[in-house]
Design an enzyme around this catalytic site. Sequence first.
Site, short mmCIF file in Angstrom:
data_model
loop_
_atom_site.label_atom_id
_atom_site.label_comp_id
_atom_site.label_asym_id
_atom_site.label_seq_id
_atom_site.Cartn_x
_atom_site.Cartn_y
_atom_site.Cartn_z
N SER A 132 0.87 -1.17 0.00
CA SER A 132 0.00 0.00 0.00
C SER A 132 0.91 1.22 0.00
O SER A 132 2.08 1.13 0.39
CB SER A 132 -0.86 0.01 1.27
OG SER A 132 -1.51 1.26 1.45
N TYR A 145 -1.91 -1.03 11.27
CA TYR A 145 -2.03 -1.34 9.84
C TYR A 145 -0.76 -0.93 9.11
O TYR A 145 -0.19 -1.71 8.33
CB TYR A 145 -3.24 -0.62 9.24
CG TYR A 145 -3.27 -0.67 7.72
CD1 TYR A 145 -3.58 -1.85 7.05
CD2 TYR A 145 -2.95 0.46 6.97
CE1 TYR A 145 -3.58 -1.90 5.67
CE2 TYR A 145 -2.95 0.41 5.58
CZ TYR A 145 -3.27 -0.76 4.93
OH TYR A 145 -3.26 -0.80 3.56
#
Length: 270
Positions: A132, A145
């Site tokens: 990401s 995360y």
Amino acid sequence: MKNVILVTGASAGMGKDFAQELLKDGNIVYGAARRLDKMEDIKSLGVKVLEMDVTNEQSMVNGINLIIKAEGRIDILINNAGFGSYGAIEDVPITDARYQLEVNVFGAARLIQLVLPHMRKHSYGKIINITSIGGKIALPLGGWYHASKFALEALSDTLRNEVKPFSIDVVVIEPGGVKSEWISIAMNTMIKSSSKGAYAVMANKVASAMDTTEKQNAEPAVITKLVREAIYAKNPKTRYSGGYMAATVLFLRKILSDKLFDKVLMSRVR
């Protein structure tokens, strides 16, 4: 020769799109996820679906063994299974933090360990890790995360050089904003953890910013295009990025100091 491809997290979003589009290219595609019922549509197209929990050792071993028994090899592993859990680092129970890393890091790492002997045997393979832009920047309330995605980026960099002598490529795909279940899951966990108490005001601002962003997120096809480029390139790049704000965010992270980048980041949640 058709590639034998394993896509994890194939029950929704990007993973489902990867599986069906790579199948159209003529590959042998296995889609893996916990929710078999969510893969009936791609199964009907010809994707071979597997029930797999990337937090369960036997589940992963069984899945890889099944593919090897049926096909004799695994050419491409796409580590896409993952989720985002938000909440202040102080608020999120450590058991939840461990689970976040178990899915996003250790599950991917264990599958890599399981497929590498077969790739080395054939002197060919590609491991594509879906990280990401959140593996390069860290938003407030997303610490666990982001820790998982930073870790997967680092593992990929190490692995790339370890397996290069065996003609195995390691590629990182860094999506920006993409339409998926990600935001709703992240926001639900954030509300559960931090909607009250010391971080409540910040949580509301982050939720509002995410809601605005969601409307502008790209379709999964944008990332599928990058995956296809990585698979079919003779000499793939080490990293590909795409999706909403990906290019802008990665450029700003590269040129700005930490403190200046913090100011830009926090201006989005005021």
